[in-house]
Motif scaffolding. Structure first.
Motif, PDB file in Angstrom:
ATOM      1  N   HIS A 171      16.029  23.117  -1.251  1.00 19.04           N
ATOM      2  CA  HIS A 171      14.616  23.709  -0.646  1.00 19.04           C
ATOM      3  C   HIS A 171      14.627  24.471   0.693  1.00 19.04           C
ATOM      4  N   ILE A 172      14.934  22.837   1.617  1.00 18.91           N
ATOM      5  CA  ILE A 172      14.586  23.479   2.566  1.00 18.91           C
ATOM      6  C   ILE A 172      16.253  23.414   3.694  1.00 18.91           C
ATOM      7  N   THR A 173      16.824  23.804   4.018  1.00 23.91           N
ATOM      8  CA  THR A 173      18.142  24.020   4.162  1.00 23.91           C
ATOM      9  C   THR A 173      18.500  23.320   5.072  1.00 23.91           C
ATOM     10  N   SER A 174      19.754  22.914   5.359  1.00 24.92           N
ATOM     11  CA  SER A 174      20.497  21.748   6.785  1.00 24.92           C
ATOM     12  C   SER A 174      20.417  22.132   7.562  1.00 24.92           C
ATOM     13  N   PRO A 175      21.800  23.384   7.830  1.00 28.98           N
ATOM     14  CA  PRO A 175      21.848  24.167   8.583  1.00 28.98           C
ATOM     15  C   PRO A 175      20.614  24.783   9.482  1.00 28.98           C
ATOM     16  N   THR A 176      20.176  25.352   8.863  1.00 27.77           N
ATOM     17  CA  THR A 176      19.345  26.290   9.610  1.00 27.77           C
ATOM     18  C   THR A 176      17.980  26.587   9.308  1.00 27.77           C
ATOM     19  N   ALA A 177      17.445  25.266   8.618  1.00 26.08           N
ATOM     20  CA  ALA A 177      16.341  24.907   8.130  1.00 26.08           C
ATOM     21  C   ALA A 177      14.578  25.808   7.830  1.00 26.08           C
ATOM     22  N   ILE A 178      15.294  25.874   7.223  1.00 26.11           N
ATOM     23  CA  ILE A 178      14.802  27.251   6.403  1.00 26.11           C
ATOM     24  C   ILE A 178      14.017  26.628   4.893  1.00 26.11           C
ATOM     25  N   THR A 179      13.086  27.189   4.372  1.00 27.64           N
ATOM     26  CA  THR A 179      11.883  27.144   3.114  1.00 27.64           C
ATOM     27  C   THR A 179      13.137  28.288   2.265  1.00 27.64           C
ATOM     28  N   LEU A 180      13.462  27.801   1.793  1.00 23.85           N
ATOM     29  CA  LEU A 180      13.516  28.894   0.561  1.00 23.85           C
ATOM     30  C   LEU A 180      12.453  29.178  -0.808  1.00 23.85           C
ATOM     31  N   PRO A 181      12.652  30.552  -1.166  1.00 20.73           N
ATOM     32  CA  PRO A 181      11.233  30.598  -2.036  1.00 20.73           C
ATOM     33  C   PRO A 181      11.993  30.257  -3.774  1.00 20.73           C
ATOM     34  N   VAL A 182      11.874  28.961  -3.340  1.00 22.10           N
ATOM     35  CA  VAL A 182      13.381  28.113  -4.733  1.00 22.10           C
ATOM     36  C   VAL A 182      12.052  27.806  -6.304  1.00 22.10           C
ATOM     37  N   ASN A 183      11.002  28.859  -5.935  1.00 21.01           N
ATOM     38  CA  ASN A 183      10.183  28.921  -7.581  1.00 21.01           C
ATOM     39  C   ASN A 183      10.647  30.294  -7.845  1.00 21.01           C
ATOM     40  N   ALA A 184      10.504  30.994  -6.970  1.00 21.33           N
ATOM     41  CA  ALA A 184      11.253  32.826  -7.520  1.00 21.33           C
ATOM     42  C   ALA A 184      12.545  32.715  -8.020  1.00 21.33           C
ATOM     43  N   ILE A 185      13.128  31.583  -6.767  1.00 20.65           N
ATOM     44  CA  ILE A 185      14.645  31.826  -7.222  1.00 20.65           C
ATOM     45  C   ILE A 185      14.327  31.167  -8.773  1.00 20.65           C
ATOM     46  N   CYS A 186      14.032  29.897  -9.149  1.00 20.60           N
ATOM     47  CA  CYS A 186      14.081  29.463 -10.668  1.00 20.60           C
ATOM     48  C   CYS A 186      13.498  30.628 -11.480  1.00 20.60           C
ATOM     49  N   HIS A 187      12.693  31.043 -11.122  1.00 20.40           N
ATOM     50  CA  HIS A 187      12.253  32.341 -12.707  1.00 20.40           C
ATOM     51  C   HIS A 187      13.336  33.492 -12.178  1.00 20.40           C
ATOM     52  N   ALA A 188      13.517  33.819 -11.294  1.00 16.20           N
ATOM     53  CA  ALA A 188      14.431  35.060 -11.680  1.00 16.20           C
ATOM     54  C   ALA A 188      15.513  34.626 -12.428  1.00 16.20           C
ATOM     55  N   SER A 325       6.468  31.846  10.943  1.00 23.89           N
ATOM     56  CA  SER A 325       5.106  31.036  10.033  1.00 23.89           C
ATOM     57  C   SER A 325       6.053  30.190   8.996  1.00 23.89           C
ATOM     58  N   ALA A 326       4.523  29.928   8.561  1.00 28.07           N
ATOM     59  CA  ALA A 326       4.796  28.205   8.072  1.00 28.07           C
ATOM     60  C   ALA A 326       5.442  28.555   6.907  1.00 28.07           C
ATOM     61  N   ALA A 327       5.357  29.756   6.024  1.00 27.95           N
ATOM     62  CA  ALA A 327       5.849  30.200   4.608  1.00 27.95           C
ATOM     63  C   ALA A 327       7.487  29.550   5.078  1.00 27.95           C
ATOM     64  N   TRP A 328       8.043  29.558   6.162  1.00 27.35           N
ATOM     65  CA  TRP A 328       9.341  29.717   6.589  1.00 27.35           C
ATOM     66  C   TRP A 328       9.741  28.476   7.118  1.00 27.35           C
ATOM     67  N   TYR A 329       9.720  28.061   7.330  1.00 25.33           N
ATOM     68  CA  TYR A 329       9.504  26.813   8.307  1.00 25.33           C
ATOM     69  C   TYR A 329       8.393  25.996   8.306  1.00 25.33           C
ATOM     70  N   GLY A 330       8.552  24.386   7.892  1.00 27.88           N
ATOM     71  CA  GLY A 330       7.626  23.677   8.482  1.00 27.88           C
ATOM     72  C   GLY A 330       7.765  22.834   9.176  1.00 27.88           C
ATOM     73  N   SER A 331       8.290  21.528   9.653  1.00 28.30           N
ATOM     74  CA  SER A 331       8.454  20.476  11.113  1.00 28.30           C
ATOM     75  C   SER A 331      10.110  20.587  12.037  1.00 28.30           C
ATOM     76  N   MET A 332      11.427  21.158  11.416  1.00 26.74           N
ATOM     77  CA  MET A 332      12.710  21.765  12.373  1.00 26.74           C
ATOM     78  C   MET A 332      12.192  22.905  12.612  1.00 26.74           C
ATOM     79  N   ALA A 333      12.234  23.023  14.180  1.00 24.02           N
ATOM     80  CA  ALA A 333      12.660  24.576  14.493  1.00 24.02           C
ATOM     81  C   ALA A 333      14.026  25.039  14.981  1.00 24.02           C
ATOM     82  N   HIS A 334      14.060  25.527  14.651  1.00 25.47           N
ATOM     83  CA  HIS A 334      15.555  26.629  14.409  1.00 25.47           C
ATOM     84  C   HIS A 334      15.755  27.820  15.282  1.00 25.47           C
ATOM     85  N   VAL A 335      16.473  27.210  16.615  1.00 33.53           N
ATOM     86  CA  VAL A 335      16.516  28.671  17.730  1.00 33.53           C
ATOM     87  C   VAL A 335      18.213  28.952  17.878  1.00 33.53           C
ATOM     88  N   PRO A 336      18.725  30.498  17.778  1.00 30.61           N
ATOM     89  CA  PRO A 336      20.193  30.407  18.785  1.00 30.61           C
ATOM     90  C   PRO A 336      19.812  29.952  19.377  1.00 30.61           C
TER      91      PRO A 336
END
Ligand SMILES: Cc1ncc(COP(=O)(O)O)c(C=O)c1O
Length: 392
Positions: A171-188, A325-336
């Motif tokens: 739902h939120i990835t570990s190495p990249t801290a991004i929120t994946l669109p799980v509702n749409a993935i489950c629907h598809a 955007s808060a749609a992509w990340y929440g409480s973790m910042a991930h930067v190269p």
């Protein structure tokens, strides 16, 4: 580039909440995402349950535990948006994912699809399950940079084959801290008759979880990350359509004798004698964050993560893999970060500066993941930037 604005919220307004944690004075802790320490009220709740257990174990296990376990589960189920009969406690997301891997019927030639952002141990769990069945783990590489939810879903759909038996996504990835669109993935996936297992330990409290709306088949989570419940508290959600397939890896009484388990979840009630205080203190963790106010908690920690992200981008000049955007990340910042030795940099930050922050080697690059919880503040981010500047 414009200098990063400090978050509008005043750190001092949050100081009373920050004071609820007992973190070691020598440490600047920016890794709640790996291991989220509990605040005082949660520690006290756990200690109280432990005391009740230790002072009369027979009364506790035989008479007090079942109603306490069900109350705690009811509270958690409401918090994550499902019916309590779809949930069982597990020590962590890892244990829960192992239950799914041990229960999913796989045969030779089958495939289990994971994204390239999944947690390393989750890959190992599915590699072992597939090896035992003669099946295969397939990995779908998500496009970078990520720009839209449709792009993610399309990549996953394109990687499905007639042999795919399960899709596993964070739902939120570990190495990249991004929120994946799980509702749409489950629907598809459901449109194609393929079940989805969501690896969700970072999502509990960071997001307003509504499990029934997601309509996934399995959801595995730890409550000892963002919810700040005691270490050793997590859960497994199983959709009713799968409940008759799910088996506990540790077979014991299920319900204590003379009762006999009837429903799937009853088999998970008793897996041998263990300390259940971490599960029973989950309601105290929910109470704590509800007292703070969940929208305020999410807004504050996102603002801090956003500040960290902006300051890191100013320092490195490198572009993160998702939009700001808060749609992509929440409480973790991930930067190269510029190329280099990730473990060495993490070690140096700890040894020289007593800063605990993960430096992640992922996909051939080096990244920093900064977790922001209520005990963190803008000064912590500034200290991180000062320490990092001469090192990258
Ligand atoms: C995405 C993800 N999945 C699973 C896990 C495993 O969590 P736990 O160690 O609580 O089982 C982690 C831990 O960091 C994680 O980030």
């Amino acid at each position: 580039m414009q200098a990063a604005q400090r978050p509008c919220d005043d750190d001092s307004a949050w100081a009373p909440w920050a004071a609820q944690w007992r973190l070691r004075e020598d440490t600047l802790y920016l890794n709640h995402g790996s291991f989220g320490p509990p605040p005082d009220p949660v520690r006290q709740a756990r200690a109280a349950w432990q005391a009740r257990l230790d002072e009369q174990p027979m009364d506790f296990f035989v008479r007090q535990l079942a109603p306490a376990w069900e109350n705690a589960r009811r509270r958690l189920a409401k918090f994550v948006g499902t019916n309590e009969t779809n949930l069982v406690f597990q020590a962590n997301a890892t244990a829960a994912m192992n239950v799914v891997a041990g229960s999913l019927p796989l045969t030779a030639g089958d495939e289990v699809l994971l994204t390239d952002h999944e947690y390393g141990a989750v890959f190992r769990i599915w590699e072992r399950a597939c090896r035992r069945a003669g099946a295969k783990v397939q990995t779908v590489t998500l496009p970078l940079p990520l720009e839209s939810a449709e792009q993610v879903t399309a990549a996953i759909v394109a990687a499905l084959t007639p042999r795919t038996r399960l899709v596993v996504v964070s739902h939120i990835t570990s190495p990249t801290a991004i929120t994946l669109p799980v509702n749409a993935i489950c629907h598809a996936a459901r449109e194609r008759g393929i079940p989805v297992g969501i690896d969700g330990p970072h999502a509990v409290a960071q997001l307003d979880l509504r499990l029934d709306e997601i309509d996934c088949d399995f959801y595995t989570a730890s409550c000892h990350k963002w919810l700040s419940a005691p270490f050793g508290s997590g859960f497994l959600f199983v959709h009713p359509r799968w409940q008759s397939h799910v088996e506990p890896p540790l077979l014991s009484w299920g319900l204590l004798s003379p009762n006999k388990p009837q429903a799937w979840w009853e088999e998970f009630f008793w897996s041998g004698t263990a300390d259940p205080s971490a599960f029973l203190a989950i309601p105290a963790a929910i109470d704590f964050l509800e007292q703070v106010g969940l929208p305020a908690f999410r807004a504050r920690t996102h603002e801090l993560a956003r500040y960290a992200r902006r300051r890191l981008v100013e320092l490195t000049g490198l572009t993160p893999i998702v939009p700001d955007s808060a749609a992509w990340y929440g409480s973790m910042a991930h930067v190269p970060l510029p190329p280099g030795d990730a473990p060495q940099l993490q070690r140096t930050l700890w040894e020289r500066h007593k800063i605990e922050v993960p430096i992640v080697a992922w996909n051939g690059g080096r990244y920093i993941r900064v977790s922001c919880h209520l005990y963190n503040n803008t000064t912590h981010i500034d200290r991180l930037i000062d320490a990092l500047a001469p090192l990258v």
